[in-house]
Motif scaffolding. Structure first.
Motif, PDB file in Angstrom:
ATOM      1  N   GLU A 191      30.636  46.518  45.439  1.00 42.14           N
ATOM      2  CA  GLU A 191      31.572  47.626  45.265  1.00 42.14           C
ATOM      3  C   GLU A 191      33.021  47.161  45.311  1.00 42.14           C
ATOM      4  N   GLU A 194      38.326  49.827  46.309  1.00 38.85           N
ATOM      5  CA  GLU A 194      38.731  50.752  45.251  1.00 38.85           C
ATOM      6  C   GLU A 194      40.243  50.786  45.064  1.00 38.85           C
ATOM      7  N   SER A 197      41.753  48.964  42.045  1.00 42.33           N
ATOM      8  CA  SER A 197      41.516  49.428  40.676  1.00 42.33           C
ATOM      9  C   SER A 197      42.828  49.476  39.904  1.00 42.33           C
ATOM     10  N   PRO A 246      35.757  47.683  40.162  1.00 40.37           N
ATOM     11  CA  PRO A 246      36.861  48.607  39.861  1.00 40.37           C
ATOM     12  C   PRO A 246      37.392  48.450  38.440  1.00 40.37           C
ATOM     13  N   TYR A 247      37.439  47.233  37.939  1.00 40.14           N
ATOM     14  CA  TYR A 247      37.923  46.993  36.577  1.00 40.14           C
ATOM     15  C   TYR A 247      36.920  47.481  35.539  1.00 40.14           C
ATOM     16  N   ARG A 249      34.848  49.950  35.976  1.00 40.13           N
ATOM     17  CA  ARG A 249      34.898  51.421  35.981  1.00 40.13           C
ATOM     18  C   ARG A 249      36.101  51.939  35.189  1.00 40.13           C
TER      19      ARG A 249
END
Length: 543
Positions: A191, A194, A197, A246-247, A249
């Motif tokens: 994960e 975040e 991001s 994060p990238y 997403r």
């Protein structure tokens, strides 16, 4: 495995990492220290070398890697080992450490018999040694897969005496089963943070992620030329980050080769275009394509990648299986042997005992024996990989040769037709020019002939007119002479006779002059001038 480590830490366990290799820098970025055993790479030593290199380099390195793991595990004395490393699994069997395996490349994934045999060797050994075998998959179950069970609901309560009966049943089931069933879990992804991001303005259109055995720089360049905002994780400009999720997403499409990024894209919910480079990656691509998994498209060539990115598949939707692995491991350890967290904050307790453990020398010999068997299986699989790679290369060369031969034949045919057409057109053009020149020349000749004929006719007409004028003048001169004779008749016959004689001579001279003038004069004007001179001479002589 970093995703599983984070999930275990969140569940309250203390985690130590080992492995080394290409992922070492990501371990450090995520705040872990890592034990690095001897490096083994059968693919590089075999595909980049020979079977002799495998026997002289990889096999000894295998024994050393297993021995390094054994020493590390004995010094650490953990409650459990969760791994995707075959050699660590061997070491766990030598130290009686509870083993949990995470592996996606089951035998059913491969179509080639030799590769399937190699994968079966690894899989069956780890299934037989592991307490639980986790299978992260994005495709639905298939009939040719081994027995698969879904993960049980997460249990976080401590062990109680009421569970003794269930434990006994579980132990009896394990005793009656030679291998652990395969537990299917959702894809596993790290994960990360975040807050790392990218914002909306810097969010990429496409993230290109190569694997250790693939290079996607050309694909990234082609996408950039098409106007996409591209992040190429394999380029020199990219700085490694703790987690790519994060990238992924934030991106519209992911382009990758390896299965790790396939799982990342699945958890991120971002459409993924798979461009395989190795046999294992092709096997994954085949399974995705055969199962028609939502969210994934397979592109065999860079051109196919451009087409797939321009029209991406629907977004996938998967949970993260890392929490399922952590929950299952902790739950199994609680159910199995412990009533409270183990020493040093580790999860569970070691199953080893001092009296039953073999000596270091005996363990080392046994480890090397087991490692030799594993090395033989790994060499078999490497041989299968290389054989299939060579077969694929040969097929590709044959296909390329056929395509090139067809293209050259078609080019030669088109060139011959083009040259023949040009030759025919040139010949027709020269023929038309020759005919046109011939007609023009004939026309000119006819004009010249007509002009010459007209000029000759005009010359003859002018000459005839001149002669007629000369005759008329002679006639008038004769009349004048006759009148003169009559006028001088009164002067005497002698003079008349003399005059007649002279006149006769003059007439003869006139006739001779006319004939000479007709022959000598080039034009009527010259002839007339000569005739006039002769007439004057005649008149003078008459006087």
């Amino acid at each position: 495995m970093l995703a599983v480590a984070d999930a275990l830490v969140e569940a309250g366990a203390e985690v130590e990492l080992a492995g080394g290799g290409a992922g070492t820098q990501f371990v450090a970025l995520n705040g872990y220290d890592e034990f690095e055993p001897t490096t083994v790479d059968y693919i590089d030593t075999y595909q980049g070398g020979s079977l002799r290199s495998v026997l002289s380099e990889s096999v000894p390195a295998t024994a050393e890697r297993v021995t390094d793991y054994v020493e590390w595990l004995r010094g650490l004395d953990p409650d459990a080992l969760v791994t995707d490393d075959m050699f660590a699994a061997i070491a766990a069997t030598r130290t009686d450490i509870p083993l949990y395996v995470l592996k996606h490349d089951l035998p059913a994934l491969y179509r080639d018999r030799i590769e399937r045999t190699g994968a079966a060797f690894h899989t069956e050994f780890q299934r037989s040694a592991a307490r639980e075998f986790f299978y992260p998959a994005v495709w639905p179950p298939a009939e040719d897969e081994p027995a698969v069970t879904e993960p049980e609901p997460v249990v976080t309560e401590p062990h109680t005496e009421n569970e003794d009966e269930r434990e006994d049943e579980g132990e009896s089931e394990n005793e009656n089963s030679e291998s652990a069933d395969v537990t299917r879990i959702p894809p596993v992804a790290l994960e990360g943070d975040e807050t790392a991001s990218p914002d909306e303005e810097s969010a990429p259109d496409v993230v290109v992620v190569p694997s250790h055995y693939s290079e996607l720089g050309r694909v990234a360049d082609n996408l950039a030329r098409q106007g996409y905002d591209v992040i190429d994780v394999g380029s020199d400009e990219w700085d490694p980050v703790a987690s790519l999720l994060p990238y992924l997403r934030a991106a519209d499409v992911v382009v990758c080769s390896g299965y790790s990024t396939v799982m990342d894209a699945a958890v991120a919910g971002t459409p993924c275009v798979v461009h395989p480079a190795t046999d294992e990656q092709e096997a994954v691509a085949n399974r995705l394509e055969d199962a028609d998994v939502t969210g994934f498209a397979v592109a065999e060539t860079p051109i196919d990648v451009l087409d797939a990115v321009a029209s991406p598949p629907d977004a996938p939707s998967f949970e993260n299986g890392a929490t399922d692995v952590a929950a299952a491991v902790i739950d199994d350890l609680w159910d199995g042997t412990m009533a409270s967290p183990g020493k040093d904050g580790a999860v569970g307790s070691s199953g080893a005992n001092d009296t039953g453990s073999p000596t270091d020398s005996d363990a080392t010999l046994a480890d090397r024996g087991v490692a030799g068997g594993v090395a033989l299986g790994a060499a078999t699989r490497a041989t299968a990989l290389r054989t299939r790679r060579y077969a694929g290369v040969g097929k590709e060369y044959a296909s390329t040769g056929g395509v090139l031969a067809y293209r050259y034949a078609r080019w030669a045919g088109r060139t011959a037709v083009r040259y023949a057409t040009v030759a025919a057109v040139t010949l027709a053009d020269w023929t038309r020019r020759t005919a046109r020149w011939t007609r023009t020349t004939a026309h000119r000749c006819r004009r010249y002939a007509t002009a010459i004929t007209a000029l000759s006719t005009a010359t003859l007409v002018v000459t005839g007119v001149g002669l007629r004028g000369t005759g008329n003048r002679i006639a008038r001169g004769t009349v004048t002479a006759t009148s003169t004779l009559r006028s001088v008749a009164s002067t005497g016959l002698e003079q008349a006779a003399t005059g007649c004689e002279r006149l006769a001579d003059g007439l003869q001279r006139v006739a001779a002059g006319c004939r000479a003038g007709a022959d000598a004069l080039g034009s009527p004007g010259n002839r007339l001038a000569g005739l006039g001179r002769r007439l004057r001479e005649t008149a003078r002589s008459s006087e």
